[in-house]
Design an enzyme around this catalytic site. Structure first.
Site, PDB file in Angstrom:
ATOM      1  N   THR A  35       0.719  -1.213   0.037  1.00 53.44           N
ATOM      2  CA  THR A  35      -0.002  -0.069  -0.180  1.00 53.44           C
ATOM      3  C   THR A  35       0.752   1.241  -0.015  1.00 53.44           C
ATOM      4  O   THR A  35       0.451   2.390  -0.424  1.00 53.44           O
ATOM      5  CB  THR A  35      -0.838  -0.109   1.270  1.00 53.44           C
ATOM      6  N   SER A  82       1.500  -7.778  -0.688  1.00 53.65           N
ATOM      7  CA  SER A  82       2.691  -8.524   0.086  1.00 53.65           C
ATOM      8  C   SER A  82       2.299  -9.909   0.117  1.00 53.65           C
ATOM      9  O   SER A  82       2.998 -11.039   0.419  1.00 53.65           O
ATOM     10  CB  SER A  82       2.631  -7.990   1.158  1.00 53.65           C
ATOM     11  N   THR A 115       1.696  -4.366   4.312  1.00 47.67           N
ATOM     12  CA  THR A 115       1.294  -4.537   5.596  1.00 47.67           C
ATOM     13  C   THR A 115       0.875  -6.036   6.039  1.00 47.67           C
ATOM     14  O   THR A 115       1.086  -6.449   7.032  1.00 47.67           O
ATOM     15  CB  THR A 115       0.621  -3.563   6.317  1.00 47.67           C
ATOM     16  N   ASP A 116       0.354  -6.634   5.018  1.00 47.32           N
ATOM     17  CA  ASP A 116      -0.510  -7.762   5.170  1.00 47.32           C
ATOM     18  C   ASP A 116       0.370  -8.793   5.718  1.00 47.32           C
ATOM     19  O   ASP A 116       0.031  -9.619   6.859  1.00 47.32           O
ATOM     20  CB  ASP A 116      -1.417  -8.500   4.019  1.00 47.32           C
TER      21      ASP A 116
HETATM   22  N1  ASP Z   1      -2.818  -5.264   0.398  1.00 47.95           N
HETATM   23  C1  ASP Z   1      -1.754  -4.771   1.034  1.00 47.95           C
HETATM   24  C2  ASP Z   1      -0.549  -5.532   0.917  1.00 47.95           C
HETATM   25  O1  ASP Z   1      -0.047  -6.021   2.039  1.00 47.95           O
HETATM   26  C3  ASP Z   1      -1.977  -4.163   2.097  1.00 47.95           C
HETATM   27  C4  ASP Z   1      -0.883  -3.173   2.599  1.00 47.95           C
HETATM   28  O2  ASP Z   1       0.136  -2.957   2.096  1.00 47.95           O
HETATM   29  O3  ASP Z   1      -1.254  -2.244   3.841  1.00 47.95           O
HETATM   30  O4  ASP Z   1       0.251  -5.490  -0.036  1.00 47.95           O
END
Ligand code: ASP
Length: 345
Positions: A35, A82, A115-116
């Site tokens: 993100t 991710s 973040t995932d």
């Molecule tokens: N879908 C995103 C990821 O993990 C979520 C994020 O980055 O917050 O790539």
């Protein structure tokens, strides 16, 4: 990315003073997507944006303040959500971080990441990077195009932390929302909010105040931390995670093994418990020397050793998977694997 927002980001990068970088500590940012590199046509969209669509040069250009704390260079390792980070990305990152931190003058490394699954990559680096220098994982919960995007401040704080002497000898660190956490214990605890990264029992290591890190304790390493040398690895053993529930049968366990799993993690009920059917099947695997590690679906807590399987200690299912992959790759047997999960057993 929306063209006017991109233009604004680049213009601000040109207008703000780029401090002379000479003499500043060197920090390399390894970008993997997520993100923090996401964009959307709407400034209020924080769920349906496209993650991993902005390159590292644009991210760096959007935070010219970084040049005041470090000589920053960027490298694009991947640009994905991710959920698509695979063994190759993990091994590439670990080898590159080790290489960079062995270079003269390199003070620290920052990794931008979705973040995932950030906690898995952070944990992997924590166990495979052999350096006292700071390795800082960072992401954002809002895309670059959102009102109050959190990415730019998070990135500035991550680079600042990577230049900080007090951040040394603490293992890989996670920075988001002004909080500094240990990669060993930190997890994503909420699907959408900014304050999602927490280590419920051990707590944070510190926080940022007006751009400066403040630590609660002097440097220390987690008691259960092991080191694995991945310099010669080109892949990792397949390890599956199975989620436990009432009266579970063994169909998914059988399927995982048939599909080539060399080890299994169970997100067990409570203190790593499963149905009687599952317990019997896991006990048989244990006798054959196939590792099954009992973690918990509760989200936090310690899982003790079972008569029929290895207990995950403080490791949640996703971190247990990373640890079991590394343990299997190192050729460890069941008793050795058990000690990796809890050195105090
Ligand atoms: N879908 C995103 C990821 O993990 C979520 C994020 O980055 O917050 O790539």
């Amino acid at each position: 990315m929306n063209k006017s927002i991109l233009a604004a980001l680049l213009t601000s990068a040109l207008l703000l003073p780029m401090a002379a970088q000479a003499g500043k500590p060197q920090v390399t940012i390894l970008a993997t997507g997520g993100t923090i590199a996401g964009s959307s046509a709407s400034k209020t969209d924080t769920t349906d944006y496209k993650a991993g669509s902005v390159g590292i040069d644009t991210l760096i250009a959007a935070v010219p303040e970084m040049a005041q704390v470090a000589e920053v260079k960027g490298e694009q390792i991947s640009n994905t959500i991710s959920g698509d980070v695979n063994d190759q990305v993990l091994l590439t990152l670990s080898k590159r971080v080790n290489q960079l931190l062995n270079q003269q003058g390199q003070q620290g490394v920052v990794i931008t990441h979705g973040t995932d699954t950030l906690e898995e990559t952070a944990f992997f680096l924590d166990l495979t990077v052999n350096s006292k220098q700071p390795v800082v994982m960072v992401g954002s919960m809002r895309p670059a195009t959102a009102i109050s995007a959190d990415g730019p401040m998070n990135l500035l704080e991550a680079v600042t932390l990577a230049t900080t002497k007090q951040a040394e000898n603490r293992g890989t660190l996670v920075v988001l929302n002004d909080r500094i956490g240990s990669a060993f214990y930190t997890s994503k605890t909420n699907s959408t909010t900014l304050d999602t990264f927490k280590a419920t029992e051990p707590g944070y290591l510190g926080l940022f105040v007006s751009g400066q890190p403040k630590f609660y304790y002097s440097a220390a390493q987690p008691i259960d931390k092991s080191f694995f040398d991945v310099s010669k690895l080109t892949s990792l053993p397949k390890v599956e995670i199975l989620y436990s529930y009432q009266a579970q049968d063994t169909a998914m366990l059988d399927a995982a093994l048939k599909n080539g799993a060399k080890g299994i993690i169970i997100a067990g009920n409570g203190n790593g418990n499963v149905s009687s059917n599952m317990e019997a099947a896991i006990g048989e695997l244990h006798k054959q020397g196939i590792p099954v590690v009992m973690s918990t679906r509760t989200g936090t807590g310690y899982v003790s050793t079972k008569s029929f399987a290895i207990g995950a200690g403080f490791m949640n299912p996703q971190k247990s998977r990373v640890l079991l992959q590394l343990a299997l790759a190192s050729g460890a047997d069941l008793p050795q694997i058990a000690t990796y999960f809890d050195h105090q057993r």
